[in-house]
Write an enzyme that holds these catalytic residues in place. Structure first.
Site, PDB file in Angstrom:
ATOM      1  N   GLY A   1       2.878  -3.051  10.972  1.00 33.56           N
ATOM      2  CA  GLY A   1       4.153  -3.296  11.639  1.00 33.56           C
ATOM      3  C   GLY A   1       5.043  -4.349  10.985  1.00 33.56           C
TER       4      GLY A   1
ATOM      5  CG  ASN B   1      -1.744   1.200   1.415  1.00 37.32           C
ATOM      6  OD1 ASN B   1      -1.811   2.040   0.523  1.00 37.32           O
ATOM      7  ND2 ASN B   1      -2.408   1.311   2.559  1.00 37.32           N
TER       8      ASN B   1
ATOM      9  CB  ALA C   1       1.966   0.816   4.198  1.00 40.80           C
ATOM     10  CB  SER C   2       5.785   2.540   6.726  1.00 39.60           C
ATOM     11  OG  SER C   2       5.458   1.652   7.767  1.00 39.60           O
TER      12      SER C   2
ATOM     13  CD  GLU D   1      -3.506  -2.812   7.230  1.00 35.45           C
ATOM     14  OE1 GLU D   1      -2.291  -2.819   6.972  1.00 35.45           O
ATOM     15  OE2 GLU D   1      -4.285  -1.923   6.851  1.00 35.45           O
TER      16      GLU D   1
ATOM     17  CG  HIS E   1      -6.309   1.417   4.749  1.00 36.44           C
ATOM     18  ND1 HIS E   1      -5.855   2.361   5.641  1.00 36.44           N
ATOM     19  CD2 HIS E   1      -5.325   0.505   4.629  1.00 36.44           C
ATOM     20  CE1 HIS E   1      -4.633   2.044   6.018  1.00 36.44           C
ATOM     21  NE2 HIS E   1      -4.285   0.920   5.420  1.00 36.44           N
TER      22      HIS E   1
ATOM     23  CB  ILE F   1      -1.328   1.275  11.154  1.00 36.25           C
ATOM     24  CG1 ILE F   1      -2.347   0.190  10.829  1.00 36.25           C
ATOM     25  CG2 ILE F   1      -0.926   2.030   9.888  1.00 36.25           C
ATOM     26  CD1 ILE F   1      -3.628   0.684  10.159  1.00 36.25           C
TER      27      ILE F   1
ATOM     28  CE  LYS G   1      -0.487   3.191   5.485  1.00 35.78           C
ATOM     29  NZ  LYS G   1      -0.330   3.397   6.941  1.00 35.78           N
TER      30      LYS G   1
END
Lengths: 229, 229, 229, 229
Positions: free
Chosen positions: A184, A12, A205-206, A144, A96, A149, A14
């Protein structure tokens, strides 16, 4: 039946600077290269305005991050399923944590996605919500926990019981639904743990987008999946 | 100072089937052709997922229909100003009747748009709301009485006093703001009437997008503007 | 276990003039009189600002129409569960078609309602949404197809299959949940039909509030229930 | 012309436990006692469900914290202006930072409040938003920089320029509008500073509601106002 190979890693993007515009295209090419090399299905979810350029550049599945519960017509500023489909998207994230939807709208969007032959990924915050979502018959449900997150504390290691409960409840309501988990996830061992808990992959994501070397982390994730199979 | 030539015709594609995907590109080429032929500034506002392909295909100004009041980061499913800018957009509609925003978010988006060197078009529903919007210093304010949208009853002929009042109140608060009007505009004479009331153009949607021959109607609008100058 | 006698008639006062302020109190006294006379459980759902005066005036169960997904603290303008409980409410409607909620918020409100020892009534628009809601373990689920609300076309006679499907799906997920239906209920025979389809009562609004003689209609509803038992 | 004595102290009860139900009534009696003793106008803004009991117990002006942009009818779960008026409210807060509204809805609510002969208090986050709000002709505008709410850092001492700018811009657009400020107000000297900057009072919440001795703090605030006159 869902037309998406599992296990799967969905990245993702974002609204991160690191994955907007040209950088979204570049990161997608990296994801495609790792997918080709590892044989693991890696999908990307760029912003609406980037879907077309990403789909032009790569052949891996591309997801929208959100579509609105609308039909073609007078909905200025909303995101129409048909617009992301024509731009090349294979499916869409729905609900989301950062774009939560009304129950009735989730139902409507899942139904529209199915009719369009696209893949629906409903994101959920806990096991009870996941069980409710399963009744709406999406292709994929991804747990999630919002409090994890972006923290780097992997859901698959810090909340294994929540993941197991989610998988059990979802399967009980609808055994066809594929389950993922996210939040995470930054290491191969987090991905391996997710698969051990009964999921078929991760939504990340991150952990990828903000990694120093996204290619390396994606490769580590892919190897964790290959070893688990 | 705003970098957009006036008078101007802005065509809002909404989420119409007739202006989604390839059809958005085709209609934009038509708009560009009429603009080149007539010398009148015609801008188009396609859906987020179509901005990149439209910008690749034409040189006329392209607007987003909406951007969210966010900065780069964790806002899955939202529309980031930077994403539509990098896709090629010149500006954005803000607070359209079909995507109304909180007062504070309008202020934030107008400010971000200004910082990004892009053009802000705040849509309003009546004269009092227009006056309020003028205090936020957008480049353009477009009055669209919601009860007339999509009706074919032109605001410029059925509510001339509302348009005049809007122009006066906006100019009083901020003489730099360009005023437009919209709703129900389908003929050259509606456009001519809008200019006579003191606006610098029109925001139009179904009048062009759903016209049998969009090129013909756009040409009629452009001629009305040329004659009025 | 839910502390509410069934079958039940819940009268939603919406924001009708006929059921605001003193008129809300008067109508509640009528409902109480019919309940005492008929022995049928009749509950009322007035607006937030009317709950205290209604609870002071009558002994029948009083429901809030909505509470927000918040805990005590800094939520100016929101409706806190504790505030309606202290005003005397027995439970609350949740996710009414006119006040739809995010999936995650429905889950949170149902859980808070349960912890407070209050009765939760989740309103749903179709069978799939009802099945999803059942996973959240509310006390009551009430199906109200939005297209029938306020029409006088009774859901129990015009959409019997939708009601039966809802009852079946809800019972399958959670046999403890009480099911109701609503929309278009104006006659005793509509109530009788609802019970025959397996529900334990009705959620009604204009059929009572806007009736020429609410007492007479409530009595007709109550008799239909008594005869069905 | 607004029917509310200034300077004024408005105490927003938010959804604090300390000011819900019976505690809302008790705190309102304290506010009334201080108002009678000091001669300063003190108003209270309890939750919707508490308005009726507070209005029964005290004679000082009572405000709603919010009303929805609706007319009587089918708006289950919404807060109708008429319901809070009949419960005894004198006016309503509008667009509080914790319940922000669309620009068009603020305009509609201010207009409805005026027609109902009630007092409108529009809350704003900065000077530009305050100027915009002034164009909507509310009775009162209260600046509350969101970053200071609940901090104990008084807006009147930490952001004097923002308050002065707000007062100037509001007066320029509409000299009839009364200006207040709020956020972080906990001492008499904060109130004195607010008046010196040109406002006619304060909007306060935790500074009173969460004070060990609300009576003492209210008296301190009132004395600061009396001395400033």
């Amino acid at each position: 039946m869902m037309n998406l190979k599992v296990p799967v890693i969905i990245v993702n993007y974002k609204t991160y600077s690191e994955a907007t515009g040209k950088k979204a295209v570049k990161l997608s090419k990296t994801a495609e290269a790792v997918s080709l090399e590892s044989g693991v299905n890696i999908c990307v979810a760029p912003q609406a305005a980037d879907i077309a350029s990403v789909c032009d550049a790569v052949s891996i599945p591309v997801f929208a991050q959100h579509v609105d519960p609308i039909v073609p017509g007078s909905s200025t500023g909303h995101i129409l399923l048909e617009s992301v489909k024509e731009a090349g998207a294979t499916g869409t994230l729905i609900n989301h944590a950062e774009k939560q939807l009304k129950l009735r709208d989730i139902e409507a969007i899942v139904a529209r996605t199915r009719e369009a032959g696209m893949v629906s990924v409903v994101c959920t915050s806990n096991a009870a919500v996941s069980e409710a979502a399963a009744a709406l018959k999406p292709d994929i449900i991804s747990l999630e926990p919002p409090e994890l997150i972006g923290t780097g504390i992997p859901v698959s290691k810090s909340k294994p019981d929540a993941v197991t409960e989610m998988v059990t409840l979802v399967k009980h309501v609808n055994p066809c639904v594929v389950t993922l988990c996210g939040a995470g996830i930054t290491k191969g061992e987090d991905v391996a743990a997710a698969l051990k808990l009964g999921t078929m992959g991760v939504l990340v994501a991150s952990g990828i987008v903000k990694a120093k070397d996204p290619r390396k982390v994606l490769m580590e994730f892919s190897e964790a999946i290959t070893e688990a199979l």
